[in-house]
Scaffold this motif. Structure first.
Motif, mmCIF file in Angstrom:
data_model
loop_
_atom_site.group_PDB
_atom_site.id
_atom_site.type_symbol
_atom_site.label_atom_id
_atom_site.label_comp_id
_atom_site.label_asym_id
_atom_site.label_seq_id
_atom_site.Cartn_x
_atom_site.Cartn_y
_atom_site.Cartn_z
ATOM 1 N N HIS A 1 0.817 -1.220 0.000
ATOM 2 C CA HIS A 1 0.000 0.000 0.000
ATOM 3 C C HIS A 1 0.851 1.270 0.000
ATOM 4 C CE1 HIS A 1 -3.850 -2.055 0.641
ATOM 5 N NE2 HIS A 1 -3.224 -2.845 1.490
ATOM 6 N N ARG A 2 2.121 1.152 -0.351
ATOM 7 C CA ARG A 2 3.018 2.306 -0.298
ATOM 8 C C ARG A 2 2.489 3.474 -1.138
ATOM 9 N NH1 ARG A 2 8.549 3.766 0.402
ATOM 10 N NH2 ARG A 2 9.118 1.690 1.138
ATOM 11 N N ASN A 3 2.026 3.193 -2.356
ATOM 12 C CA ASN A 3 1.542 4.271 -3.226
ATOM 13 C C ASN A 3 0.362 5.008 -2.599
ATOM 14 O OD1 ASN A 3 3.473 3.645 -5.119
ATOM 15 N ND2 ASN A 3 2.097 2.445 -6.423
ATOM 16 N N THR A 4 -0.545 4.248 -1.995
ATOM 17 C CA THR A 4 -1.705 4.863 -1.338
ATOM 18 C C THR A 4 -1.260 5.747 -0.181
ATOM 19 O OG1 THR A 4 -3.243 3.102 -1.942
ATOM 20 C CG2 THR A 4 -3.757 4.358 0.046
ATOM 21 N N LEU A 5 -0.359 5.243 0.639
ATOM 22 C CA LEU A 5 0.127 6.011 1.784
ATOM 23 C C LEU A 5 0.841 7.279 1.330
ATOM 24 C CD1 LEU A 5 1.461 2.992 3.867
ATOM 25 C CD2 LEU A 5 -0.406 4.512 4.568
ATOM 26 N N PHE B 1 6.686 11.438 7.116
ATOM 27 C CA PHE B 1 5.959 10.373 6.418
ATOM 28 C C PHE B 1 5.859 9.115 7.268
ATOM 29 C CE2 PHE B 1 6.185 6.557 3.657
ATOM 30 C CZ PHE B 1 4.903 6.629 3.140
ATOM 31 N N HIS B 2 6.949 8.719 7.917
ATOM 32 C CA HIS B 2 6.914 7.485 8.710
ATOM 33 C C HIS B 2 6.038 7.642 9.953
ATOM 34 C CE1 HIS B 2 10.624 6.992 6.280
ATOM 35 N NE2 HIS B 2 10.179 5.760 6.190
ATOM 36 N N ASP B 3 5.948 8.855 10.485
ATOM 37 C CA ASP B 3 5.001 9.109 11.575
ATOM 38 C C ASP B 3 3.570 8.917 11.072
ATOM 39 O OD1 ASP B 3 7.249 9.902 13.018
ATOM 40 O OD2 ASP B 3 6.933 12.029 12.610
ATOM 41 N N PHE B 4 3.324 9.390 9.855
ATOM 42 C CA PHE B 4 1.998 9.246 9.243
ATOM 43 C C PHE B 4 1.644 7.769 9.062
ATOM 44 C CE2 PHE B 4 -0.307 8.615 5.189
ATOM 45 C CZ PHE B 4 -1.516 9.215 5.513
ATOM 46 N N LEU C 1 -8.171 -1.336 6.342
ATOM 47 C CA LEU C 1 -8.474 0.099 6.344
ATOM 48 C C LEU C 1 -8.033 0.752 5.036
ATOM 49 C CD1 LEU C 1 -9.420 2.696 7.756
ATOM 50 C CD2 LEU C 1 -7.092 2.932 8.667
ATOM 51 N N LEU C 2 -6.829 0.457 4.585
ATOM 52 C CA LEU C 2 -6.330 1.085 3.364
ATOM 53 C C LEU C 2 -7.103 0.610 2.138
ATOM 54 C CD1 LEU C 2 -2.508 1.045 4.164
ATOM 55 C CD2 LEU C 2 -4.024 3.030 4.099
ATOM 56 N N THR C 3 -7.581 -0.626 2.167
ATOM 57 C CA THR C 3 -8.436 -1.113 1.087
ATOM 58 C C THR C 3 -9.762 -0.361 1.083
ATOM 59 O OG1 THR C 3 -7.440 -3.312 1.242
ATOM 60 C CG2 THR C 3 -9.548 -3.151 0.115
ATOM 61 N N TYR C 4 -10.312 -0.148 2.264
ATOM 62 C CA TYR C 4 -11.554 0.617 2.404
ATOM 63 C C TYR C 4 -11.362 2.045 1.888
ATOM 64 C CZ TYR C 4 -15.378 3.025 4.916
ATOM 65 O OH TYR C 4 -16.461 3.791 5.252
ATOM 66 N N ILE C 5 -10.256 2.673 2.270
ATOM 67 C CA ILE C 5 -9.977 4.038 1.815
ATOM 68 C C ILE C 5 -9.830 4.078 0.298
ATOM 69 C CG2 ILE C 5 -8.231 5.870 1.853
ATOM 70 C CD1 ILE C 5 -7.768 5.198 4.806
ATOM 71 N N ILE D 1 -4.040 4.132 -4.624
ATOM 72 C CA ILE D 1 -4.417 5.519 -4.878
ATOM 73 C C ILE D 1 -3.228 6.274 -5.451
ATOM 74 C CG2 ILE D 1 -5.223 7.660 -3.821
ATOM 75 C CD1 ILE D 1 -6.527 5.988 -1.641
ATOM 76 N N SER D 2 -3.429 6.912 -6.585
ATOM 77 C CA SER D 2 -2.388 7.740 -7.182
ATOM 78 C C SER D 2 -2.502 9.157 -6.643
ATOM 79 C CB SER D 2 -2.536 7.758 -8.701
ATOM 80 O OG SER D 2 -3.753 8.401 -9.065
ATOM 81 N N ALA D 3 -1.464 9.958 -6.869
ATOM 82 C CA ALA D 3 -1.493 11.357 -6.431
ATOM 83 C C ALA D 3 -2.634 12.101 -7.113
ATOM 84 C CB ALA D 3 -0.153 12.018 -6.738
ATOM 85 N N GLU D 4 -2.887 11.778 -8.383
ATOM 86 C CA GLU D 4 -3.956 12.446 -9.123
ATOM 87 C C GLU D 4 -5.322 12.140 -8.521
ATOM 88 O OE1 GLU D 4 -5.813 12.617 -13.686
ATOM 89 O OE2 GLU D 4 -4.131 11.286 -13.194
ATOM 90 N N ARG D 5 -5.552 10.874 -8.200
ATOM 91 C CA ARG D 5 -6.851 10.497 -7.634
ATOM 92 C C ARG D 5 -7.017 11.057 -6.225
ATOM 93 N NH1 ARG D 5 -7.463 4.343 -7.882
ATOM 94 N NH2 ARG D 5 -9.600 4.804 -7.261
ATOM 95 N N ALA D 6 -5.930 11.090 -5.462
ATOM 96 C CA ALA D 6 -6.001 11.686 -4.127
ATOM 97 C C ALA D 6 -6.356 13.166 -4.222
ATOM 98 C CB ALA D 6 -4.671 11.507 -3.398
ATOM 99 N N THR D 7 -5.812 13.841 -5.230
ATOM 100 C CA THR D 7 -6.118 15.261 -5.436
ATOM 101 C C THR D 7 -7.583 15.452 -5.812
ATOM 102 O OG1 THR D 7 -3.850 15.722 -6.141
ATOM 103 C CG2 THR D 7 -5.542 17.316 -6.786
#
Length: 608
Positions: free
Chosen positions: A230-234, A313-316, A384-388, A404-410
């Motif tokens: 899930h690295r890309n999503t995070l 980022f790692h705190d997140f 949780l990340l799958t749900y998000i 999730i890509s940066a574009e879709r997150a935006t």
């Protein structure tokens, strides 16, 4: 995944270490001692000491020895002192004129209401030290101090920062113990204040140690591949929401676009609908943010304050893991019983087609930040990340991707920030996806209810068949299950390894595993036992309070339930009594050559 944390984080480590805590404490204590021309030092020197001892400086550092001793006691208890500070900074509701995105979510200072909550919880008010005296301490310490204007320029009025918190603790110890002549020495008084009043009376959440969660839930073998998946999503969520600041002066200085502020974190949780759905309260959201930061030295500079207040980022990533253990999420068994493709499909279908069942599910399955999660952290964060990802899918481009890509997150962030509702049922501007139509039907309410009941009854039946739990009454089995953590493992994964700290006992629902012991002298590895359905293991480390004697490795898809000793004994009673047949084999030190362990059964302990 975690490698960069030690290189870029605040403590230059993966934990808040004694060394890092000392580095955090020393500048704060130095400021506290110099505040108001050294007023707190004068109080310490004067308090309860014979005249001939005043001004003693045996080590020649220019500071009175009693002040040094008080500092040493505070440093000794600094982990609890800072934990309490963080908790009550999150607890209070303060009035502010700031236009910052973080104004609603002040967690960096203790306001007056938060201080009063601390006084109440620690039961600090007494006849000798009434509430009005404690309120006066807050007001006097909080008053504007011209002598520290430059060094402490981020100090806000009507709130306590960290050095002021230390001043308050010293003055409370004086008023509560020294002036009434209960304790003569101020250092001893602070020792009692920290040990009995803080550790002994404050809520568990107010004295929690973030390092425990990191060791047990974050830095594990099973967590690593999940985070990589899930690295890309995070990264997309962190990158997008770290740039949500509104441009006010305070934000520009202290909330850079490459770090996440508390306001940005809370906005993300709100956009995901977690507050509205009851998955998380705002107070819990603030605690998750606060507990996920590695502690940082604050030297008064903008950079140091920025690093202390925001998430790397790692705190997140840690915050997302903590959040996942709090949210009500389905287990793998729940998904299998309903045929749901993933947790996202399950929760969205439940919310849309069976809203009353969804509310009950959230209420019954929600976790507690101070207790063990209901399922293994690596499974809960995956769910949780799958749900998000499903939520973002339905509220952005609509392409079915579990990343999730940066574009879709935006797209998602802009849609939600504009005030548009969260779409769950395909009624938005794009075509329905697989999420919308999966598991549809008029009988969804009963489908979910029956599935949840079936999974629970089947699990209870499995527990009842295990010799360790066979004598328990039905209500005890129910209580036991409610405190257990669901932990599945794939073939080849380690449940734990030889030498690990032992926190939990495991019960096998299905699958197989082997117990392996490495002889450190010869390097020879021997299989001690084969575990299967109905077996319990891991009790030795709990019974003897020792490290794991052997490694347990799944040899097929393995489904287990785990429970801590504390939770077990709060329901069942003595762990020794429950496993008395097994403990008969522990009289002598276990040996890797014991041949009877090769064919493990309930009468032959796995010695783990």
């Amino acid at each position: 995944m975690w490698a960069g944390r030690a290189a870029t984080g605040n403590s230059r480590d993966y934990y808040d270490t004694p060394s890092s805590l000392k580095k955090v404490f020393e500048p704060e204590w130095s400021l506290a001692c110099r505040a108001r021309q050294g007023f707190i030092q004068k109080l310490i020197v004067k308090a309860g000491q014979p005249e001939w001892q005043s001004g003693a400086d045996d080590n020649g550092n220019g500071i009175d020895d009693e002040v040094d001793q008080v500092g040493s006691v505070l440093l000794e208890h600094s982990r609890i002192i800072w934990a309490a500070y963080d908790y009550y900074a999150c607890s209070g509701i303060s009035a502010t004129n700031s236009t910052s995105i973080d104004a609603e979510h002040e967690i960096h200072n203790v306001c007056f209401n938060g201080f009063l909550m601390f006084v109440r919880d620690a039961k600090l008010a007494s006849a000798e030290c009434p509430t009005r005296t404690l309120e006066l301490i807050f007001s006097q310490v909080d008053a504007h101090d011209e002598s520290l204007e430059k060094e402490d320029r981020h100090n806000r009025g009507r709130m306590l920062n960290r050095q002021e918190w230390l001043q308050c603790l010293v003055r409370i110890a004086l008023e509560r113990y020294v002036r009434p002549k209960k304790i003569a020495d101020i250092s001893d008084a602070i020792q009692v204040l920290c040990h009995e009043d803080l550790r002994g009376r404050l809520p568990v959440q107010a004295i929690q140690d973030s390092n425990h969660f990191r060791a047990q839930c974050c830095y594990t073998e099973q967590m690593e591949p999940v985070l990589q998946r899930h690295r890309n999503t995070l990264q997309a969520l962190y990158g997008r929401y770290s740039d949500l600041a509104d441009g006010s002066k305070d934000v520009v200085v202290l909330d850079p676009t490459n770090m996440m502020s508390v306001g940005e974190w809370m906005a993300m949780l709100s956009h995901l609908g977690l507050f509205e759905s009851g998955q998380c309260t705002k107070f819990e959201g603030k605690l998750v943010f606060s507990w996920s930061r590695l502690r940082a030295v604050v030297d008064g500079s903008d950079r140091s304050v920025m690093r202390a207040r925001n998430l790397f980022f790692h705190d997140f990533v840690e915050a997302m893991i903590r959040l996942s253990t709090l949210c009500a999420l389905p287990t793998d068994d729940d998904l299998a019983e309903t045929g749901a493709e993933d947790a996202g499909v399950y929760l969205i279908a439940l919310a849309v087609h069976a809203p009353s069942q969804f509310r009950s599910f959230v209420q019954e399955r929600r976790g507690d930040l101070t207790k063990r999660p209901r399922q293994a952290a690596w499974r809960s964060v995956h769910h949780l990340l799958t749900y998000i990802a499903r939520l973002v899918e339905m509220n952005s481009s609509g392409t079915k991707e579990m990343s999730i890509s940066a574009e879709r997150a935006t797209q998602f962030m802009k849609r939600r920030a504009s005030g548009r509702d969260l779409v769950l049922d395909g009624s938005g501007s794009r075509p329905a996806t697989a999420v919308d139509i999966s598991m549809g039907g008029s009988s969804m309410e009963s489908t979910f209810a029956n599935a949840l009941r079936t999974v629970r009854e089947r699990t209870l039946a499995s527990l009842a068949k295990m010799p360790a739990f066979a004598r328990l009454a039905p209500y005890q089995l129910t209580q036991l299950l409610d405190r257990m953590e669901y932990a599945p493992f794939e073939a080849g994964e380690h449940v734990f390894e030889q030498g690990d700290s032992g926190f939990t006992l495991y019960a096998v629902l299905s699958g197989t595993a082997k117990v392996v012991r490495l002889d450190e002298q010869t390097g020879e590895q021997k299989t001690l036992a084969i575990l299967g359905e109905g077996d319990c293991f891991g009790e030795l480390a709990l019974l003897k309070h020792e490290a794991r004697f052997a490694t347990v490795k799944a040899t097929s898809k393995l489904r287990t339930l785990s429970i801590t000793r504390q939770s077990f004994e709060s329901i069942i009673g003595s762990l020794e009594d429950a496993f008395k047949e097994q403990t008969a084999g522990y009289a002598a030190a276990p040996s890797a050559s014991q041949s009877h362990l090769l064919n493990h059964s309930q009468s032959a302990p796995a010695l783990t």
